[in-house]
Write an enzyme that holds these catalytic residues in place. Structure first.
Site, PDB file in Angstrom:
ATOM      1  N   HIS A   8      -7.419  97.614  41.321  1.00 19.56           N
ATOM      2  CA  HIS A   8      -7.388  98.648  40.285  1.00 19.56           C
ATOM      3  C   HIS A   8      -6.165  98.489  39.390  1.00 19.56           C
ATOM      4  O   HIS A   8      -5.036  98.677  39.842  1.00 19.56           O
ATOM      5  CB  HIS A   8      -7.373 100.016  40.972  1.00 19.56           C
ATOM      6  CG  HIS A   8      -7.616 101.168  40.079  1.00 19.56           C
ATOM      7  ND1 HIS A   8      -7.010 102.394  40.268  1.00 19.56           N
ATOM      8  CD2 HIS A   8      -8.422 101.315  38.988  1.00 19.56           C
ATOM      9  CE1 HIS A   8      -7.431 103.238  39.351  1.00 19.56           C
ATOM     10  NE2 HIS A   8      -8.284 102.612  38.563  1.00 19.56           N
ATOM     11  N   ARG A   9      -6.409  98.078  38.135  1.00 21.61           N
ATOM     12  CA  ARG A   9      -5.308  97.812  37.191  1.00 21.61           C
ATOM     13  C   ARG A   9      -4.344  96.788  37.789  1.00 21.61           C
ATOM     14  O   ARG A   9      -3.120  96.867  37.597  1.00 21.61           O
ATOM     15  CB  ARG A   9      -4.588  99.099  36.802  1.00 21.61           C
ATOM     16  CG  ARG A   9      -5.527 100.187  36.299  1.00 21.61           C
ATOM     17  CD  ARG A   9      -4.826 101.506  35.991  1.00 21.61           C
ATOM     18  NE  ARG A   9      -5.767 102.609  36.139  1.00 21.61           N
ATOM     19  CZ  ARG A   9      -5.439 103.891  36.157  1.00 21.61           C
ATOM     20  NH1 ARG A   9      -4.176 104.255  35.998  1.00 21.61           N
ATOM     21  NH2 ARG A   9      -6.352 104.830  36.322  1.00 21.61           N
ATOM     22  N   GLU A  35      -9.588  94.537  38.001  1.00 24.41           N
ATOM     23  CA  GLU A  35     -10.019  95.492  36.979  1.00 24.41           C
ATOM     24  C   GLU A  35      -8.869  95.774  36.026  1.00 24.41           C
ATOM     25  O   GLU A  35      -7.708  95.852  36.434  1.00 24.41           O
ATOM     26  CB  GLU A  35     -10.494  96.791  37.651  1.00 24.41           C
ATOM     27  CG  GLU A  35     -11.043  97.846  36.721  1.00 24.41           C
ATOM     28  CD  GLU A  35     -10.037  98.894  36.294  1.00 24.41           C
ATOM     29  OE1 GLU A  35     -10.375  99.747  35.462  1.00 24.41           O
ATOM     30  OE2 GLU A  35      -8.889  98.863  36.799  1.00 24.41           O
ATOM     31  N   ASP A  37      -7.982  97.761  31.833  1.00 29.91           N
ATOM     32  CA  ASP A  37      -8.450  98.729  30.835  1.00 29.91           C
ATOM     33  C   ASP A  37      -8.088  98.258  29.432  1.00 29.91           C
ATOM     34  O   ASP A  37      -7.023  97.662  29.225  1.00 29.91           O
ATOM     35  CB  ASP A  37      -7.798 100.087  31.090  1.00 29.91           C
ATOM     36  CG  ASP A  37      -8.048 100.589  32.501  1.00 29.91           C
ATOM     37  OD1 ASP A  37      -9.196 100.951  32.784  1.00 29.91           O
ATOM     38  OD2 ASP A  37      -7.101 100.592  33.313  1.00 29.91           O
ATOM     39  N   HIS A  50      -4.313 101.730  30.275  1.00 27.66           N
ATOM     40  CA  HIS A  50      -5.281 102.742  30.696  1.00 27.66           C
ATOM     41  C   HIS A  50      -5.330 103.931  29.743  1.00 27.66           C
ATOM     42  O   HIS A  50      -6.399 104.322  29.270  1.00 27.66           O
ATOM     43  CB  HIS A  50      -4.956 103.230  32.112  1.00 27.66           C
ATOM     44  CG  HIS A  50      -5.907 104.263  32.613  1.00 27.66           C
ATOM     45  ND1 HIS A  50      -5.721 105.622  32.390  1.00 27.66           N
ATOM     46  CD2 HIS A  50      -7.059 104.158  33.318  1.00 27.66           C
ATOM     47  CE1 HIS A  50      -6.721 106.286  32.924  1.00 27.66           C
ATOM     48  NE2 HIS A  50      -7.551 105.429  33.505  1.00 27.66           N
ATOM     49  N   GLU A 100     -12.630  97.156  31.468  1.00 23.17           N
ATOM     50  CA  GLU A 100     -13.105  98.514  31.188  1.00 23.17           C
ATOM     51  C   GLU A 100     -12.796  98.921  29.758  1.00 23.17           C
ATOM     52  O   GLU A 100     -11.637  98.951  29.340  1.00 23.17           O
ATOM     53  CB  GLU A 100     -12.487  99.532  32.150  1.00 23.17           C
ATOM     54  CG  GLU A 100     -12.998 100.928  31.870  1.00 23.17           C
ATOM     55  CD  GLU A 100     -12.650 101.954  32.926  1.00 23.17           C
ATOM     56  OE1 GLU A 100     -12.875 103.155  32.661  1.00 23.17           O
ATOM     57  OE2 GLU A 100     -12.155 101.573  34.007  1.00 23.17           O
ATOM     58  N   LYS A 102     -12.057 101.516  27.343  1.00 22.97           N
ATOM     59  CA  LYS A 102     -11.600 102.904  27.243  1.00 22.97           C
ATOM     60  C   LYS A 102     -11.830 103.441  25.837  1.00 22.97           C
ATOM     61  O   LYS A 102     -12.278 104.560  25.654  1.00 22.97           O
ATOM     62  CB  LYS A 102     -10.102 102.980  27.598  1.00 22.97           C
ATOM     63  CG  LYS A 102      -9.804 102.776  29.064  1.00 22.97           C
ATOM     64  CD  LYS A 102     -10.363 103.905  29.900  1.00 22.97           C
ATOM     65  CE  LYS A 102      -9.915 103.825  31.345  1.00 22.97           C
ATOM     66  NZ  LYS A 102     -10.553 104.874  32.167  1.00 22.97           N
ATOM     67  N   ASP A 215      -5.936 100.550  44.858  1.00 29.17           N
ATOM     68  CA  ASP A 215      -4.582 100.307  44.339  1.00 29.17           C
ATOM     69  C   ASP A 215      -3.747  99.492  45.314  1.00 29.17           C
ATOM     70  O   ASP A 215      -2.669  99.024  44.955  1.00 29.17           O
ATOM     71  CB  ASP A 215      -3.843 101.650  44.141  1.00 29.17           C
ATOM     72  CG  ASP A 215      -4.552 102.605  43.202  1.00 29.17           C
ATOM     73  OD1 ASP A 215      -5.270 102.137  42.299  1.00 29.17           O
ATOM     74  OD2 ASP A 215      -4.376 103.833  43.374  1.00 29.17           O
TER      75      ASP A 215
END
Length: 227
Positions: A8-9, A35, A37, A50, A100, A102, A215
Site C-alpha cells: 500500500h503506497r 500500489e 496513487d 495520495h 490508482e 485519484k 502497509d
C-alpha cells in the site's frame, strides 16, 4: 491458498508513503504488487501522491493542482524523499503496479504513458471512480481494471461486472461474506484493504479472499507462513 500481497503506497507503515524509497522497500520485502496513487500537477504531469493536498505528506501546503512539477520537487515528502512521477516508479522497481487514479483527469494521461512505455502487461489501473475506469476501458479495451470500494462495498460485484473489472479491492470493515460470494460467482477476485494485523489476516482467511493490501512488510511473511 496463497494470498496476493499488495504493498500500500509502497510499504507506508515503515517508509514515507508514495516515495521511491517506499516502493523499493516494498519490492525488497517481496510484496507481489506495488500500489500507488496518481494526481496531475498544474503542468499536467502524472504525480504520485495520495491526497489532493500536499500538507499531510510533505513540508508544504496547498493543492497539488496549484503546483508545477518543478515546484513539487522542492518539497520534502519524508526523510528527504521527493515526490515522484509515475515514470520514475516504473523505472525504480520491476514489480507489477496497481496505479490508482485519484484525480479523474489523470485517466487519459495515464493511458498515454502506459501506451508510450508499453506497460499493458505490468500495470493494472485501479480507482474508486467508475467513470475513470470506464474511460480507461474505452481507450484501452484490454487493460486490466480493479474497482476500489469503501462504504459502497456491497455494490462492488455489480459495478465491477458492468465495468469489466477483473478484481475488486474492498475496505475490510465493510466486506461481508455475501458480497465476496457474489463476486466469486462472477469470476471477480476480491482483495481487501488495509490488512495490517494478525486479526485482519484471520478475517481475510475467514472470508476466503484472494489477496490483501497492506502497509506492513510482516503481513507478507505471515501470509506466506499460513499458505
Amino acid at each position: 491458498m496463497s494470498l496476493l500481497t499488495v504493498g500500500h503506497r509502497g510499504v507506508m507503515g515503515v517508509e514515507p508513503e508514495n516515495t521511491l524509497r517506499s516502493f523499493v522497500r516494498a519490492e525488497h520485502e517481496g510484496l507481489d504488487v506495488i500500489e500507488l496513487d496518481l494526481h496531475l500537477s498544474k503542468d499536467g504531469e502524472l504525480v504520485v501522491m495520495h491526497d489532493a493536498d500536499v500538507a499531510r505528506t510533505t513540508d508544504g501546503s496547498g493543492a497539488i493542482g496549484d503546483f508545477t512539477l518543478a515546484e513539487l520537487r522542492q518539497l520534502d515528502a519524508g526523510q528527504g524523499e521527493r515526490i515522484p512521477v509515475f515514470q520514475e516508479v516504473v523505472e525504480a522497481v520491476r514489480s507489477p503496479l496497481q496505479a490508482e487514479i485519484k484525480d479523474k483527469a489523470a485517466a487519459r494521461v495515464l493511458v498515454g504513458v502506459i501506451g508510450e512505455l508499453g506497460l499493458h502487461d505490468r500495470v493494472t489501473v485501479i480507482s474508486f471512480h467508475d467513470e475513470a475506469l470506464r474511460e480507461v476501458r474505452a481507450l484501452l479495451p484490454e487493460m486490466p481494471l480493479v474497482l476500489v470500494t469503501g462504504r459502497s462495498t456491497p455494490t462492488a460485484p455489480e459495478r465491477a461486472l458492468e465495468l469489466g473489472a477483473e478484481m475488486v479491492s474492498c475496505e475490510l470493515r465493510w466486506l461481508e461474506q455475501e458480497t465476496v460470494d457474489r463476486c466469486h460467482a462472477h469470476g471477480i477476485k476480491v482483495i481487501s484493504w488495509t490488512v495490517n494485523t494478525d486479526d485482519d489476516l484471520a478475517r481475510v482467511r475467514e472470508l476466503g479472499l484472494d489477496g490483501v493490501v497492506t502497509d506492513m512488510p510482516e503481513i507478507k511473511r505471515a501470509a506466506a507462513r499460513e499458505a
